[in-house]
Design a protein around this motif. Structure first.
Motif, mmCIF file in Angstrom:
data_model
loop_
_atom_site.group_PDB
_atom_site.id
_atom_site.type_symbol
_atom_site.label_atom_id
_atom_site.label_comp_id
_atom_site.label_asym_id
_atom_site.label_seq_id
_atom_site.Cartn_x
_atom_site.Cartn_y
_atom_site.Cartn_z
ATOM 1 N N ALA A 178 -14.601 -1.079 -11.745
ATOM 2 C CA ALA A 178 -14.050 -1.034 -10.388
ATOM 3 C C ALA A 178 -13.583 -2.415 -9.936
ATOM 4 N N SER A 179 -14.326 -3.447 -10.253
ATOM 5 C CA SER A 179 -13.943 -4.805 -9.853
ATOM 6 C C SER A 179 -12.646 -5.247 -10.513
ATOM 7 N N ILE A 180 -12.534 -5.014 -11.808
ATOM 8 C CA ILE A 180 -11.319 -5.402 -12.529
ATOM 9 C C ILE A 180 -10.127 -4.601 -12.014
ATOM 10 N N PHE A 181 -10.303 -3.304 -11.872
ATOM 11 C CA PHE A 181 -9.231 -2.434 -11.397
ATOM 12 C C PHE A 181 -8.799 -2.826 -9.980
ATOM 13 N N THR A 182 -9.766 -3.104 -9.115
ATOM 14 C CA THR A 182 -9.463 -3.488 -7.739
ATOM 15 C C THR A 182 -8.690 -4.798 -7.697
ATOM 16 N N LEU A 183 -9.101 -5.776 -8.472
ATOM 17 C CA LEU A 183 -8.404 -7.056 -8.506
ATOM 18 C C LEU A 183 -6.948 -6.872 -8.917
ATOM 19 N N LEU A 184 -6.717 -6.144 -9.989
ATOM 20 C CA LEU A 184 -5.351 -5.927 -10.460
ATOM 21 C C LEU A 184 -4.515 -5.161 -9.440
ATOM 22 N N LEU A 185 -5.093 -4.133 -8.855
ATOM 23 C CA LEU A 185 -4.376 -3.324 -7.874
ATOM 24 C C LEU A 185 -4.053 -4.130 -6.618
ATOM 25 N N VAL A 186 -4.981 -4.940 -6.157
ATOM 26 C CA VAL A 186 -4.733 -5.769 -4.969
ATOM 27 C C VAL A 186 -3.592 -6.753 -5.234
ATOM 28 N N VAL A 187 -3.591 -7.373 -6.398
ATOM 29 C CA VAL A 187 -2.527 -8.322 -6.734
ATOM 30 C C VAL A 187 -1.168 -7.616 -6.752
ATOM 31 N N LEU A 188 -1.099 -6.451 -7.358
ATOM 32 C CA LEU A 188 0.166 -5.723 -7.431
ATOM 33 C C LEU A 188 0.630 -5.255 -6.050
ATOM 34 N N ILE A 189 -0.287 -4.760 -5.243
ATOM 35 C CA ILE A 189 0.091 -4.281 -3.912
ATOM 36 C C ILE A 189 0.489 -5.450 -3.012
ATOM 37 N N GLU A 190 -0.189 -6.571 -3.121
ATOM 38 C CA GLU A 190 0.205 -7.757 -2.351
ATOM 39 C C GLU A 190 1.600 -8.227 -2.754
ATOM 40 N N ASN A 191 1.900 -8.160 -4.042
ATOM 41 C CA ASN A 191 3.235 -8.541 -4.508
ATOM 42 C C ASN A 191 4.288 -7.633 -3.897
ATOM 43 N N ALA A 192 4.029 -6.346 -3.900
ATOM 44 C CA ALA A 192 4.979 -5.394 -3.316
ATOM 45 C C ALA A 192 5.128 -5.639 -1.815
ATOM 46 N N GLY A 193 4.034 -5.902 -1.137
ATOM 47 C CA GLY A 193 4.082 -6.171 0.295
ATOM 48 C C GLY A 193 4.850 -7.438 0.617
ATOM 49 N N ARG A 194 4.653 -8.468 -0.193
ATOM 50 C CA ARG A 194 5.372 -9.730 0.023
ATOM 51 C C ARG A 194 6.868 -9.527 -0.143
ATOM 52 N N ARG A 195 7.257 -8.807 -1.171
ATOM 53 C CA ARG A 195 8.685 -8.576 -1.395
ATOM 54 C C ARG A 195 9.290 -7.728 -0.288
ATOM 55 N N ALA A 196 8.545 -6.749 0.204
ATOM 56 C CA ALA A 196 9.036 -5.921 1.307
ATOM 57 C C ALA A 196 9.177 -6.760 2.578
ATOM 58 N N GLU A 197 8.228 -7.651 2.796
ATOM 59 C CA GLU A 197 8.292 -8.528 3.970
ATOM 60 C C GLU A 197 9.498 -9.471 3.882
ATOM 61 N N GLU A 198 9.762 -10.004 2.701
ATOM 62 C CA GLU A 198 10.920 -10.882 2.525
ATOM 63 C C GLU A 198 12.222 -10.124 2.764
ATOM 64 N N ALA A 199 12.301 -8.904 2.287
ATOM 65 C CA ALA A 199 13.506 -8.093 2.498
ATOM 66 C C ALA A 199 13.694 -7.795 3.983
ATOM 67 N N SER A 200 12.611 -7.466 4.677
ATOM 68 C CA SER A 200 12.694 -7.206 6.118
ATOM 69 C C SER A 200 13.130 -8.450 6.872
ATOM 70 N N GLN A 201 12.599 -9.601 6.476
ATOM 71 C CA GLN A 201 12.973 -10.842 7.147
ATOM 72 C C GLN A 201 14.447 -11.167 6.924
ATOM 73 N N GLU A 202 14.920 -10.905 5.730
ATOM 74 C CA GLU A 202 16.344 -11.138 5.446
ATOM 75 C C GLU A 202 17.219 -10.251 6.328
ATOM 76 N N LYS A 203 16.814 -9.015 6.518
ATOM 77 C CA LYS A 203 17.564 -8.103 7.391
ATOM 78 C C LYS A 203 17.536 -8.583 8.834
ATOM 79 N N LEU A 204 16.362 -9.031 9.292
ATOM 80 C CA LEU A 204 16.263 -9.555 10.661
ATOM 81 C C LEU A 204 17.148 -10.783 10.850
ATOM 82 N N ASN A 205 17.185 -11.648 9.845
ATOM 83 C CA ASN A 205 18.058 -12.827 9.927
ATOM 84 C C ASN A 205 19.522 -12.417 10.019
ATOM 85 N N ALA A 206 19.921 -11.405 9.260
ATOM 86 C CA ALA A 206 21.313 -10.940 9.308
ATOM 87 C C ALA A 206 21.641 -10.347 10.671
#
Length: 130
Positions: free
Chosen positions: A66-94
């Motif tokens: 569970a610890s290993i799986f949770t660590l990997l999943l958190v890293v992947l979900i944070e990556n997806a969230g960061r990219r979504a946030e960057e895309a949203s910010q780019e749209k707001l800037n436009a």
């Protein structure tokens, strides 16, 4: 490869295999079947208690997995969230840049509007400077 996924998509760059994998995991982890698979794993683990000679080993097995799986999943979900946030910010800037252009077209005689335009121009892209 560009850092911002929104710019990468619009400029014709393709996403990396890792980015496609992150999106796939993010999509699957946010759906009900993923929850039921996880619940099934926990149920199988709970039922397997008679197969283990030592209860401490039984607990360690699920905690480690569970610890290993949770660590990997958190890293992947944070990556997806960061990219979504960057895309949203780019749209707001436009949108902000388009609003500034619209405001500038009618600001010839209004000093308050000129001040608002200056403040808006300074704030566009602010997230990249901090």
């Amino acid at each position: 490869m560009e850092r911002n996924p929104a710019r990468a998509e619009t400029s014709g760059h393709r996403r990396s295999p890792f980015e496609r994998f992150v999106e796939w995991v993010h999509l699957r982890a946010s759906q009900a079947p993923f929850f039921f698979v996880c619940a099934g794993i926990v149920l199988c683990w709970g039922v397997s208690v008679p197969l283990w000679a030592d209860l401490k080993e039984w607990q360690t097995a699920i905690h480690t997995v569970a610890s290993i799986f949770t660590l990997l999943l958190v890293v992947l979900i944070e990556n997806a969230g960061r990219r979504a946030e960057e895309a949203s910010q780019e749209k707001l800037n436009a949108i902000a840049a388009a609003l500034v252009a619209l405001m500038a077209s009618g600001a010839r005689e209004d000093p308050e509007l000129r001040a608002a335009i200056k403040a808006a121009r300074e704030s566009i892209g602010l997230e990249e400077r901090h």
